[in-house]
Design a protein around this motif. Structure first.
Motif, PDB file in Angstrom:
ATOM      1  N   THR A 177       0.833  -1.051   0.081  1.00  0.00           N
ATOM      2  CA  THR A 177       0.062  -0.090  -0.073  1.00  0.00           C
ATOM      3  C   THR A 177       0.831   1.191  -0.117  1.00  0.00           C
ATOM      4  O   THR A 177       2.132   1.129   0.336  1.00  0.00           O
ATOM      5  CB  THR A 177      -0.909   0.132   1.287  1.00  0.00           C
ATOM      6  N   ASP A 178       0.405   2.388  -0.414  1.00  0.00           N
ATOM      7  CA  ASP A 178       0.804   3.659  -0.313  1.00  0.00           C
ATOM      8  C   ASP A 178       0.748   3.928   1.251  1.00  0.00           C
ATOM      9  O   ASP A 178       0.224   3.434   2.244  1.00  0.00           O
ATOM     10  CB  ASP A 178       0.604   4.689  -0.987  1.00  0.00           C
ATOM     11  N   LEU A 179       0.980   5.175   1.467  1.00  0.00           N
ATOM     12  CA  LEU A 179       1.167   5.921   3.024  1.00  0.00           C
ATOM     13  C   LEU A 179      -0.394   6.178   3.508  1.00  0.00           C
ATOM     14  O   LEU A 179      -0.519   6.243   4.656  1.00  0.00           O
ATOM     15  CB  LEU A 179       1.890   7.013   3.044  1.00  0.00           C
ATOM     16  N   THR A 180      -1.454   6.206   2.554  1.00  0.00           N
ATOM     17  CA  THR A 180      -2.721   6.378   2.916  1.00  0.00           C
ATOM     18  C   THR A 180      -3.528   5.018   3.081  1.00  0.00           C
ATOM     19  O   THR A 180      -4.605   5.049   3.527  1.00  0.00           O
ATOM     20  CB  THR A 180      -3.318   7.299   1.857  1.00  0.00           C
ATOM     21  N   GLY A 181      -2.798   3.823   2.859  1.00  0.00           N
ATOM     22  CA  GLY A 181      -3.419   2.650   2.848  1.00  0.00           C
ATOM     23  C   GLY A 181      -4.193   1.967   1.272  1.00  0.00           C
ATOM     24  O   GLY A 181      -4.565   0.942   1.490  1.00  0.00           O
ATOM     25  N   ARG A 182      -4.080   2.770   0.568  1.00  0.00           N
ATOM     26  CA  ARG A 182      -4.537   2.394  -0.931  1.00  0.00           C
ATOM     27  C   ARG A 182      -3.635   1.393  -1.355  1.00  0.00           C
ATOM     28  O   ARG A 182      -2.416   1.554  -1.590  1.00  0.00           O
ATOM     29  CB  ARG A 182      -4.391   3.574  -1.824  1.00  0.00           C
ATOM     30  N   VAL A 207      -8.545  -0.193  -0.707  1.00  0.00           N
ATOM     31  CA  VAL A 207      -7.578   0.154   0.335  1.00  0.00           C
ATOM     32  C   VAL A 207      -7.469  -1.074   1.284  1.00  0.00           C
ATOM     33  O   VAL A 207      -8.294  -2.050   1.271  1.00  0.00           O
ATOM     34  CB  VAL A 207      -8.191   1.099   1.442  1.00  0.00           C
ATOM     35  N   ASP A 257     -11.736   5.073   7.310  1.00  0.00           N
ATOM     36  CA  ASP A 257     -10.748   4.298   7.007  1.00  0.00           C
ATOM     37  C   ASP A 257      -9.307   4.927   7.497  1.00  0.00           C
ATOM     38  O   ASP A 257      -8.466   3.941   7.698  1.00  0.00           O
ATOM     39  CB  ASP A 257     -10.694   4.511   5.184  1.00  0.00           C
ATOM     40  N   GLU A 258      -9.410   6.228   7.842  1.00  0.00           N
ATOM     41  CA  GLU A 258      -8.088   6.592   8.249  1.00  0.00           C
ATOM     42  C   GLU A 258      -7.789   6.008   9.779  1.00  0.00           C
ATOM     43  O   GLU A 258      -6.470   5.663   9.755  1.00  0.00           O
ATOM     44  CB  GLU A 258      -8.303   8.085   8.281  1.00  0.00           C
TER      45      GLU A 258
END
Length: 576
Positions: A227-232, A257, A282-283
């Protein structure tokens, strides 16, 4: 002359041989210098003989005209050195010698020489010098001896083959480098040279890319999700396709995500332990997944994945950071292993424990009943000696019955049949009862016991007073048991922001940091407890954690070896 063990003929000659013999001489010299300090000398003759052998072959490496001999004879130098160091080893304790590591210096020399035969020769020579006399005295009727005799040559052989293979690849790389330099120097046009180098780099990059792609595609039993830093999600391997039933292009094109593959209720419970997040977003959920990873440490936890059809899958997830070219964190990697079979094994084990415990309870109850009948017998009063025997039998039967009860309780917890009476419970009364129970126990152990709580208030929680009392009893029992005479055990209660924190602190032997995460595992006992010969079977903390979790609480521990341990139970309170 192939005298150079790594670079072929580059260092042929006496000076080259002496250069490669210097590490062996240095290791021997260091052993001789430290020998008086180690006190390992057991056979002076062996040590002197070994030193003479190493010195003699070192002199021969300089004196003899090796260039006139067959190239392969140069390997005799490390072989003889290995024999000499083996004699030193047997003269300083044999298997327990602090100088066993010196054998690996000539061993590596032999293994580095070109040819697979030298790798095998290195392993056989090391086995012969390190275990020769022991093999002659071994009783091969013992399975352990057979395994040891077979295991050591195989391991040494594998190590030698690895070293030999690394050396072979280095030679190939060196030959390639020399060829590249020769070719580059022969080029007359800088443009042509740059083009060739570019093509060479492109080929290597493609090879590396193909290797990485092959490795990525070969992992089919573990789901690897990046994932990237946002969870995607931006990476999805074939193992994830197999485990979750979602093709790679579907996962990437759908913009999933990482929290989408988790059970929402499980994430909501974890979010609730670190803060209020209702409804779940999600965050907040992603922050829980990378809470420990974000600090740079790896995190391995058990979660539940959900497939598109709604079916759930227990998994163990190892989460780590993904580091970019600038050494910055660019995302996260989640490697999941299917735990279905492991869970089934645990279930069968718990069923077996529960069944055996249940079968033991009935005869134990019968034994205690008959012991009571013997004690109450009026026709023939028991003698004091018979009464003493009866007390011992009854005490041990009661102890065994409590153990069976603990085993049944843990089996009920694992099976999800945890008996809890959910009612309003005053914590102060639970703590006072527990303290009164253990005050005489602490006094008998010469341990001071102190209770710290506000008697003017009433702290109410929803739960089972008996089970909560059992949890506190287990913590107090451990605190008293592991505290030395003259120690202090403190039981305290603090209430803040609708959370009640019960703390049991002792000044006992403590627990190593590396073992704190295993304390709530059934049958686990800390190394400090076993080394101190403190009795126990390792069920108390497992039961305590199960009770605390069943009351929507959290059990934490901090400890320092030799200083003491503090267990905290954090529970939600309710208004009266």
């Amino acid at each position: 002359m192939t005298l150079d063990p790594l670079f072929g003929r580059a260092s042929a000659g006496r000076s080259g041989l002496l250069l490669y013999q210097l590490p062996t001489l240095a290791a021997l010299a260091l052993a001789l210098v430290t020998l008086p300090l180690s006190g390992a000398l057991s056979d002076t003759t062996m040590v002197v003989s070994g030193v003479l052998v190493v010195v003699a072959i070192s002199v021969a490496a300089v004196v003899l005209p090796w260039k006139t001999y067959d190239d392969r004879l140069a390997v005799l130098i490390p072989i003889v050195s290995l024999v000499g160091l083996g004699l030193v080893r047997y003269g300083t304790g044999g298997v327990g010698s602090p100088y066993s590591a010196t054998l690996f210096v000539p061993f590596v020399w032999i293994a580095l020489a070109a040819g697979r035969g030298n790798a095998i020769l290195a392993a056989l020579t090391l086995v012969a010098t390190s275990q020769g006399p022991a093999l002659l005295l071994t009783d091969f009727r013992q399975s352990a001896d057979v395994v040891r005799v077979l295991f050591s040559p195989v391991v040494y052989g594998l190590v030698a083959l690895v070293i030999n293979e690394i050396a072979r690849r280095l030679r190939l790389q060196l030959d390639d480098a020399r060829a590249t330099v020769a070719q580059r120097d022969s080029l007359l046009v800088d443009a042509v040279r740059a083009s060739q180098e570019a093509r060479s780099n492109e080929t290597r990059a493609n090879a590396v890319s193909r290797q990485l792609s092959g490795l990525w595609d070969a992992v089919t039993e573990q789901a690897i999700i990046g994932t990237d830093l946002t969870g995607r999600i931006d990476s999805w391997n074939p193992g994830a396709c197999k485990m979750l039933g979602v093709a790679q292009h579907e996962a990437l094109e759908a913009g999933l995500v990482i929290t989408d593959v988790h059970v929402a209720d499980e994430l909501r419970e974890q979010v609730a332990t670190v803060g209020d997040a209702t409804p779940l977003d999600d965050e907040a959920a992603f922050a829980v997944l990378v809470r420990d990873v974000a600090t740079g440490s790896a995190d391995v936890r058990e979660w539940t994945y959900v497939r598109p059809d709604g079916s759930q899958l227990p998994v163990q997830v190892a989460a780590t950071q993904r580091i970019g070219d600038d050494d910055d964190v660019v995302g996260y990697l989640f490697v999941a292993t299917d735990m279905t079979k492991a869970r089934e094994f645990e279930r069968l084990k718990d069923e077996f424990v529960g069944m055996i415990s249940h079968e033991l309870r009935t005869p134990l109850s019968s034994i205690l009943g008959y012991l009571e009948l013997l004690r109450d017998e009026e026709d023939g009063p028991l003698t004091p000696e018979q009464t003493q025997y009866l007390d011992v039998a009854e005490r041990n039967a009661q102890r065994l019955l409590r153990l069976v009860g603990d085993l049944l309780f843990t089996a009920q917890v694992e099976a999800g049949r945890f008996p809890i009476i959910n009612q309003s419970t005053e914590l102060e009364s639970v703590l006072r009862a527990a303290a009164q129970t253990f005050e005489p126990v602490a006094a008998a152990a010469s341990v001071q016991m102190r209770v710290v709580m506000d008697e003017t208030v009433s702290t109410v929680v929803r739960g089972d007073a008996t089970r909560l009392g059992q949890a506190v009893d287990n913590l107090l029992s451990n605190a008293v048991k592991f505290s030395p005479a003259g120690g202090l055990v403190t039981l305290s209660l603090v209430v803040h922001d609708q959370r009640a924190t019960i703390t049991v602190r002792d000044t006992g032997i403590g627990i190593p940091d590396a073992e704190l995460d295993q304390l709530s595992t059934r049958f686990f006992r800390a190394s400090t407890a076993t080394s101190a010969s403190v009795p126990g079977i390792g069920l108390g903390l497992a039961i305590t954690k199960a009770i605390v979790v069943a009351h929507r609480g959290r059990l934490d521990v901090t400890s320092e070896v030799g200083i003491g341990t503090a267990f905290t139970v954090d529970l939600p309170t309710v208004d009266e």
